[in-house]
Design a protein around this motif. Structure first.
Motif, PDB file in Angstrom:
ATOM      1  N   GLU A  73      20.956  20.322  57.875  1.00  0.00           N
ATOM      2  CA  GLU A  73      21.443  21.543  57.220  1.00  0.00           C
ATOM      3  C   GLU A  73      22.970  21.583  57.224  1.00  0.00           C
ATOM      4  N   HIS A  74      23.549  21.322  58.384  1.00  0.00           N
ATOM      5  CA  HIS A  74      25.012  21.359  58.514  1.00  0.00           C
ATOM      6  C   HIS A  74      25.659  20.333  57.584  1.00  0.00           C
ATOM      7  N   ARG A  75      25.044  19.181  57.474  1.00  0.00           N
ATOM      8  CA  ARG A  75      25.628  18.122  56.648  1.00  0.00           C
ATOM      9  C   ARG A  75      25.658  18.511  55.177  1.00  0.00           C
ATOM     10  N   VAL A  76      24.547  19.024  54.660  1.00  0.00           N
ATOM     11  CA  VAL A  76      24.503  19.314  53.230  1.00  0.00           C
ATOM     12  C   VAL A  76      25.418  20.494  52.878  1.00  0.00           C
ATOM     13  N   ILE A  77      25.475  21.511  53.737  1.00  0.00           N
ATOM     14  CA  ILE A  77      26.361  22.641  53.468  1.00  0.00           C
ATOM     15  C   ILE A  77      27.818  22.192  53.495  1.00  0.00           C
ATOM     16  N   SER A  78      28.163  21.365  54.470  1.00  0.00           N
ATOM     17  CA  SER A  78      29.534  20.855  54.556  1.00  0.00           C
ATOM     18  C   SER A  78      29.883  20.017  53.334  1.00  0.00           C
ATOM     19  N   ALA A  79      28.934  19.197  52.879  1.00  0.00           N
ATOM     20  CA  ALA A  79      29.189  18.318  51.737  1.00  0.00           C
ATOM     21  C   ALA A  79      29.403  19.105  50.448  1.00  0.00           C
ATOM     22  N   LEU A  80      28.736  20.252  50.328  1.00  0.00           N
ATOM     23  CA  LEU A  80      28.818  21.031  49.101  1.00  0.00           C
ATOM     24  C   LEU A  80      29.970  22.025  49.092  1.00  0.00           C
ATOM     25  N   ARG A  81      30.735  22.065  50.165  1.00  0.00           N
ATOM     26  CA  ARG A  81      31.787  23.075  50.328  1.00  0.00           C
ATOM     27  C   ARG A  81      32.757  23.101  49.149  1.00  0.00           C
ATOM     28  N   ASP A  82      33.174  21.954  48.654  1.00  0.00           N
ATOM     29  CA  ASP A  82      34.186  21.898  47.589  1.00  0.00           C
ATOM     30  C   ASP A  82      33.585  21.645  46.208  1.00  0.00           C
ATOM     31  N   HIS A 144      22.293  20.746  40.810  1.00  0.00           N
ATOM     32  CA  HIS A 144      21.738  19.504  40.276  1.00  0.00           C
ATOM     33  C   HIS A 144      22.770  18.672  39.514  1.00  0.00           C
ATOM     34  N   SER A 145      23.957  19.245  39.312  1.00  0.00           N
ATOM     35  CA  SER A 145      25.035  18.503  38.658  1.00  0.00           C
ATOM     36  C   SER A 145      25.941  17.782  39.657  1.00  0.00           C
ATOM     37  N   VAL A 146      25.768  18.061  40.932  1.00  0.00           N
ATOM     38  CA  VAL A 146      26.597  17.419  41.962  1.00  0.00           C
ATOM     39  C   VAL A 146      26.238  15.940  42.070  1.00  0.00           C
ATOM     40  N   ASP A 147      27.240  15.097  42.082  1.00  0.00           N
ATOM     41  CA  ASP A 147      27.044  13.656  42.288  1.00  0.00           C
ATOM     42  C   ASP A 147      26.865  13.407  43.782  1.00  0.00           C
ATOM     43  N   PRO A 148      25.671  13.038  44.236  1.00  0.00           N
ATOM     44  CA  PRO A 148      25.460  12.871  45.679  1.00  0.00           C
ATOM     45  C   PRO A 148      26.427  11.873  46.312  1.00  0.00           C
ATOM     46  N   GLU A 149      26.692  10.761  45.632  1.00  0.00           N
ATOM     47  CA  GLU A 149      27.608   9.762  46.185  1.00  0.00           C
ATOM     48  C   GLU A 149      29.007  10.342  46.375  1.00  0.00           C
ATOM     49  N   ALA A 150      29.447  11.140  45.419  1.00  0.00           N
ATOM     50  CA  ALA A 150      30.808  11.670  45.453  1.00  0.00           C
ATOM     51  C   ALA A 150      31.039  12.628  46.617  1.00  0.00           C
ATOM     52  N   VAL A 151      29.967  13.273  47.109  1.00  0.00           N
ATOM     53  CA  VAL A 151      30.134  14.233  48.206  1.00  0.00           C
ATOM     54  C   VAL A 151      29.580  13.688  49.525  1.00  0.00           C
ATOM     55  N   GLY A 152      29.284  12.393  49.554  1.00  0.00           N
ATOM     56  CA  GLY A 152      28.836  11.782  50.799  1.00  0.00           C
ATOM     57  C   GLY A 152      27.363  11.965  51.098  1.00  0.00           C
ATOM     58  N   LEU A 153      26.560  12.243  50.076  1.00  0.00           N
ATOM     59  CA  LEU A 153      25.126  12.455  50.278  1.00  0.00           C
ATOM     60  C   LEU A 153      24.288  11.373  49.604  1.00  0.00           C
ATOM     61  N   GLY A 154      24.886  10.230  49.371  1.00  0.00           N
ATOM     62  CA  GLY A 154      24.169   9.154  48.699  1.00  0.00           C
ATOM     63  C   GLY A 154      22.961   8.645  49.457  1.00  0.00           C
ATOM     64  N   THR A 203      18.624  14.137  42.143  1.00  0.00           N
ATOM     65  CA  THR A 203      19.767  14.975  42.488  1.00  0.00           C
ATOM     66  C   THR A 203      19.579  15.495  43.903  1.00  0.00           C
ATOM     67  N   VAL A 204      20.578  16.213  44.401  1.00  0.00           N
ATOM     68  CA  VAL A 204      20.361  17.008  45.609  1.00  0.00           C
ATOM     69  C   VAL A 204      19.425  18.148  45.224  1.00  0.00           C
ATOM     70  N   VAL A 205      18.337  18.304  45.961  1.00  0.00           N
ATOM     71  CA  VAL A 205      17.424  19.422  45.728  1.00  0.00           C
ATOM     72  C   VAL A 205      17.442  20.335  46.950  1.00  0.00           C
ATOM     73  N   HIS A 206      17.309  21.613  46.696  1.00  0.00           N
ATOM     74  CA  HIS A 206      17.334  22.594  47.777  1.00  0.00           C
ATOM     75  C   HIS A 206      16.019  22.605  48.536  1.00  0.00           C
ATOM     76  N   GLY A 207      14.911  22.599  47.795  1.00  0.00           N
ATOM     77  CA  GLY A 207      13.595  22.543  48.423  1.00  0.00           C
ATOM     78  C   GLY A 207      12.919  23.883  48.598  1.00  0.00           C
ATOM     79  N   ASP A 208      13.693  24.990  48.539  1.00  0.00           N
ATOM     80  CA  ASP A 208      13.100  26.318  48.720  1.00  0.00           C
ATOM     81  C   ASP A 208      13.938  27.348  47.968  1.00  0.00           C
ATOM     82  N   PHE A 209      14.272  27.023  46.721  1.00  0.00           N
ATOM     83  CA  PHE A 209      15.231  27.820  45.963  1.00  0.00           C
ATOM     84  C   PHE A 209      14.544  29.017  45.305  1.00  0.00           C
ATOM     85  N   ARG A 210      14.953  30.215  45.717  1.00  0.00           N
ATOM     86  CA  ARG A 210      14.418  31.466  45.178  1.00  0.00           C
ATOM     87  C   ARG A 210      15.381  32.591  45.508  1.00  0.00           C
ATOM     88  N   LEU A 211      15.118  33.764  44.948  1.00  0.00           N
ATOM     89  CA  LEU A 211      16.077  34.859  45.039  1.00  0.00           C
ATOM     90  C   LEU A 211      16.387  35.247  46.476  1.00  0.00           C
TER      91      LEU A 211
END
Length: 340
Positions: A73-82, A144-154, A203-211
């Motif tokens: 969890e910490h990794r993906v949130i940190s990767a998506l920060r910017d 889903h537009s985030v490039d996983p490789e570009a943010v370290g999630l390859g 792509t990066v998927v959230h897995g539990d995306f809802r309101l």
């Protein structure tokens, strides 16, 4: 109400760890409260009287560490920060269970409301409710537009065979909690396996995306996406199918499952799917499979809760009605899948 030491959170030990790892962060003694609504991991709102943070840790007495992976969890949130995906800023990750009894991480507190019921949305009125919900496919397209490789999630997951593995995983979950005959469940499981779609590019998927897994700010914008414990690299349309499933009106009353789709002004699932398709450019012609799969997953989850309830392993309001919902979601899954 704040507590000095809510279950699972020793504030003195947390404060000492923060002082060591982030000297100068705290301005006073800590107090905390449990944030309600989380499905598995424990969430706390912590303050020193000046700043506020969120602490996440696995549930008390958990067994399967892989199901409550704080580092993930910490990794993906940190990767998506910017990126354009709104996420809280991270403060630190602690993988030493000696501090709080389990790994945990700390993130910044974000102001916003997680809308979980139609009643909570009602004061917004139909037009504001519509705009709030229409922001969800936009946020999903951003993710889903985030490039996983570009943010370290390859290497964040194994996209090859993603749908087959997901179906196997939830099938195993079903077998682990099978305690009664469920008409149509095996039919739904088999039909999903027989009609697997070809996945688009991963792509990066959230897995539990809802309101109720996003925070909405005072301007009705998505301020932060929360609860990333099921995130990975995989088929982005699984996120869309889940969002569509939660956006369809369920033929149930007094449901302990999210009821936001019944709020006046809530867009239809078809509108959300169309908006996602237009903004992303993806082919969504097989979205009914993904929505049916979401129904199957939720039916399995609810059956597991029902099974634990029959064993006396759950407490709280609403658990006695969970078992009645399972056949509804099975039927909805079969109906959706037959649409093609």
């Amino acid at each position: 109400m704040s507590e000095q030491n809510p279950p699972g959170l020793d504030l003195a030990r947390l404060a000492a760890h923060l002082e060591r790892e982030r000297p100068g962060l705290l301005r006073g003694p800590l107090s905390a409260e449990v944030v309600q609504g989380g499905r598995s991991n424990l969430t706390y709102r912590v303050t020193d009287g000046v700043g506020r943070w969120i602490v996440r840790r696995p549930p008390l007495g958990h067994v399967l560490a892989t199901a409550h992976d704080m580092a993930r969890e910490h990794r993906v949130i940190s990767a998506l920060r910017d990126t354009p995906v709104p996420v809280p800023g991270t403060v630190l990750l602690c993988e030493d269970p000696d501090v709080l009894g389990a790994p945990f991480y700390v993130m910044e507190h974000v102001e916003g409301t997680p809308y979980r019921t139609a009643g909570q949305l009602a004061p917004l009125g139909p037009e504001r409710t519509r705009q709030v919900v229409l922001a969800l496919p936009e946020t999903l397209v951003a993710l889903h537009s985030v490039d996983p490789e570009a943010v370290g999630l390859g290497d964040f997951g194994r996209p090859e065979g993603f749908l087959e593995r997901q179906l196997r995983r939830w099938g195993k979950q079903l077998e682990a909690s099978r305690s009664r005959e469920l008409a149509g469940m095996d039919e739904l499981r088999g039909a999903l396996g027989d009609t697997l779609p070809v996945s688009p590019a991963p792509t990066v998927v959230h897995g539990d995306f809802r309101l109720d897994n996003v925070l909405v700010d005072a301007e009705d914008q998505v301020a932060a996406v929360l609860d990333w414990e099921m995130s990975t690299l995989g088929d982005p349309l699984t996120d869309l199918g889940l969002l569509a499933m939660y956006s369809e009106r369920q033929d149930v009353t007094d449901s302990p499952v999210s009821t936001t789709s019944t709020a006046p002004g809530h867009p239809s699932a078809a509108e959300l799917i169309e908006r996602y398709a237009r903004l992303s450019g993806r082919d969504v012609s097989r979205v009914n499979w993904y929505t049916a799969f979401a129904y199957f997953k939720l039916a399995v989850i609810l059956e597991g809760i029902h099974y634990r309830f029959t064993l006396g392993q759950t407490v709280g309001a609403g658990f006695d009605r969970i078992g009645e919902l399972v056949p509804v979601f099975i039927d909805n899954g079969l109906t959706t899948l037959r649409k093609g």
